[in-house]
Design an enzyme around this catalytic site. Structure first.
Site, mmCIF file in Angstrom:
data_model
loop_
_atom_site.group_PDB
_atom_site.id
_atom_site.type_symbol
_atom_site.label_atom_id
_atom_site.label_comp_id
_atom_site.label_asym_id
_atom_site.label_seq_id
_atom_site.Cartn_x
_atom_site.Cartn_y
_atom_site.Cartn_z
ATOM 1 N N ASP A 20 -47.436 -0.313 -60.286
ATOM 2 C CA ASP A 20 -48.735 0.283 -60.615
ATOM 3 C C ASP A 20 -48.747 1.795 -60.374
ATOM 4 O O ASP A 20 -49.807 2.422 -60.397
ATOM 5 C CB ASP A 20 -49.865 -0.394 -59.833
ATOM 6 C CG ASP A 20 -49.745 -0.224 -58.317
ATOM 7 O OD1 ASP A 20 -48.788 0.458 -57.861
ATOM 8 O OD2 ASP A 20 -50.591 -0.769 -57.591
ATOM 9 N N ASP A 50 -44.677 4.378 -44.778
ATOM 10 C CA ASP A 50 -45.829 3.464 -44.727
ATOM 11 C C ASP A 50 -45.518 2.263 -43.845
ATOM 12 O O ASP A 50 -44.381 2.097 -43.384
ATOM 13 C CB ASP A 50 -46.232 3.028 -46.143
ATOM 14 C CG ASP A 50 -45.049 2.595 -46.998
ATOM 15 O OD1 ASP A 50 -43.968 2.341 -46.449
ATOM 16 O OD2 ASP A 50 -45.212 2.503 -48.227
ATOM 17 N N GLU A 68 -52.210 3.502 -53.573
ATOM 18 C CA GLU A 68 -52.546 2.696 -54.740
ATOM 19 C C GLU A 68 -53.382 3.509 -55.737
ATOM 20 O O GLU A 68 -53.917 4.572 -55.401
ATOM 21 C CB GLU A 68 -53.316 1.456 -54.289
ATOM 22 C CG GLU A 68 -52.527 0.514 -53.378
ATOM 23 C CD GLU A 68 -51.472 -0.306 -54.115
ATOM 24 O OE1 GLU A 68 -50.892 0.180 -55.101
ATOM 25 O OE2 GLU A 68 -51.226 -1.447 -53.683
ATOM 26 N N HIS A 111 -47.751 3.426 -57.586
ATOM 27 C CA HIS A 111 -47.961 3.939 -56.224
ATOM 28 C C HIS A 111 -46.679 4.535 -55.663
ATOM 29 O O HIS A 111 -45.577 4.120 -56.011
ATOM 30 C CB HIS A 111 -48.543 2.867 -55.284
ATOM 31 C CG HIS A 111 -47.623 1.752 -54.890
ATOM 32 N ND1 HIS A 111 -47.899 0.427 -55.139
ATOM 33 C CD2 HIS A 111 -46.446 1.750 -54.219
ATOM 34 C CE1 HIS A 111 -46.955 -0.330 -54.645
ATOM 35 N NE2 HIS A 111 -46.042 0.440 -54.085
HETATM 36 C C1 GLP Z 1 -43.469 -0.939 -51.836
HETATM 37 C C2 GLP Z 1 -43.424 0.235 -50.833
HETATM 38 C C3 GLP Z 1 -43.068 1.506 -51.531
HETATM 39 C C4 GLP Z 1 -41.981 1.194 -52.538
HETATM 40 C C5 GLP Z 1 -42.550 0.393 -53.664
HETATM 41 C C6 GLP Z 1 -41.514 -0.140 -54.627
HETATM 42 O O1 GLP Z 1 -44.591 -1.706 -51.747
HETATM 43 N N1 GLP Z 1 -44.571 0.449 -50.041
HETATM 44 O O2 GLP Z 1 -42.669 2.479 -50.596
HETATM 45 O O3 GLP Z 1 -41.444 2.377 -53.058
HETATM 46 O O4 GLP Z 1 -43.430 -0.578 -53.203
HETATM 47 O O5 GLP Z 1 -40.797 -1.180 -54.060
HETATM 48 P P1 GLP Z 1 -39.390 -1.649 -54.603
HETATM 49 O O6 GLP Z 1 -38.446 -0.523 -54.398
HETATM 50 O O7 GLP Z 1 -39.022 -2.836 -53.777
HETATM 51 O O8 GLP Z 1 -39.571 -1.971 -56.036
#
Ligand code: GLP
Length: 260
Positions: free
Chosen positions: A135, A66, A142, A137
């Site tokens: 949440d 992403d 989302e 995702h």
């Molecule tokens: C982010 C990314 C995701 C990631 C998730 C968790 O916003 N777009 O790819 O897996 O949210 O993030 P983190 O590993 O920092 O908790």
């Protein structure tokens, strides 16, 4: 779905073992890369093993999950720059072998379609690293995302922008509102999904992911339909799993040769 409950250091080593095994069997493997804090220890371990000559990414290719829309090309939190800094610059992957959706494109739908075509032309992703949002995702899919979605433009939830504000000096106003993300069907096309989640903040999302009904309200639950999905969590992230004792028993009895 395999659930592995181990301390973060062991999780990083297990995921690095899987990547090392893949590259040994298929040096031109296609990796799927995630941003966020969850895969950091994995990237650290892969960089160490690469420096030690245990594995090589020289013939590998990689695709990012992403990207934010609206950040300038040189912004340090643009995911392209994050992946270059945290992974690509620390291993021997070839320049140009790491691809990501272009959040700076004038024509965003065309950039999304081109990204899907590039992944397909590479033969698809062999091993996709994933984190999970609080949440539920994956990528930036989302709640409410189509379970059949492909790479497209999405609007981030207030929750996700608040969660990611820590990367923008704690100022949620500086977190972009829009992003491009591989869709859930794009992610599901990868041959092996490897999701890492640590900390109590992920416990609810992990509970839904592993044990909840499949629902667009918790997008990661689509992984229950994948034939080869591995979820690696620490004790805190596993704390709401109803069958935690069973997952531990299964993993403890697993023959070492089986890998993830
Ligand atoms: C982010 C990314 C995701 C990631 C998730 C968790 O916003 N777009 O790819 O897996 O949210 O993030 P983190 O590993 O920092 O908790």
């Amino acid at each position: 779905m395999e659930v592995v409950i181990e301390p973060p250091g062991v999780i990083a080593a297990l995921v690095a073992d899987a990547v090392e095994g893949l590259l040994a069997a298929k040096p031109e493997a296609v990796l799927g890369l995630a941003t966020g804090s969850s895969p950091q220890a994995v990237y650290d371990e892969l960089a160490r093993r690469c420096a030690a000559g245990r594995l090589s990414f020289a013939r590998a290719r990689a695709f990012m999950l992403d990207e934010y829309v609206g950040l300038p090309a040189d912004h340090p939190e643009r995911y392209r720059n994050v992946i270059d800094r945290d992974f690509a610059a620390r291993v021997d992957i070839a320049p140009g072998a790491v691809h990501g959706p272009d959040g700076t494109a004038d024509d965003l739908p065309a950039a999304c379609a081109a990204y899907e075509a590039t992944i397909a032309a590479a033969g698809g992703v062999d091993l996709q690293l994933l984190g999970i949002g609080t949440d539920g995702h994956i990528g930036f899919n989302e709640p409410g995302s189509s379970l059949a979605s492909r790479t497209r433009l999405k609007t981030l939830t207030t929750q996700t922008r608040a969660d990611n504000a820590r990367f923008f000096g704690g100022d949620v106003g500086r977190v972009p509102r829009h992003c491009l993300t591989q869709g859930l069907a794009t992610i599901m096309s990868a041959r092996h999904l490897v999701l890492v989640a640590t900390g109590a903040g992920k416990a609810e999302a992990v509970h839904h992911l592993v044990e909840g009904p499949v629902s667009a309200m918790w997008p990661a639950t689509i992984m229950q339909h994948h034939p080869h999905a591995t979820v690696l969590v620490d004790d805190a992230a596993a704390s709401r799993l109803q069958l935690g004792a069973y997952y531990r028993e299964v993993f403890a009895g697993k023959p070492a040769w089986q890998g993830l």
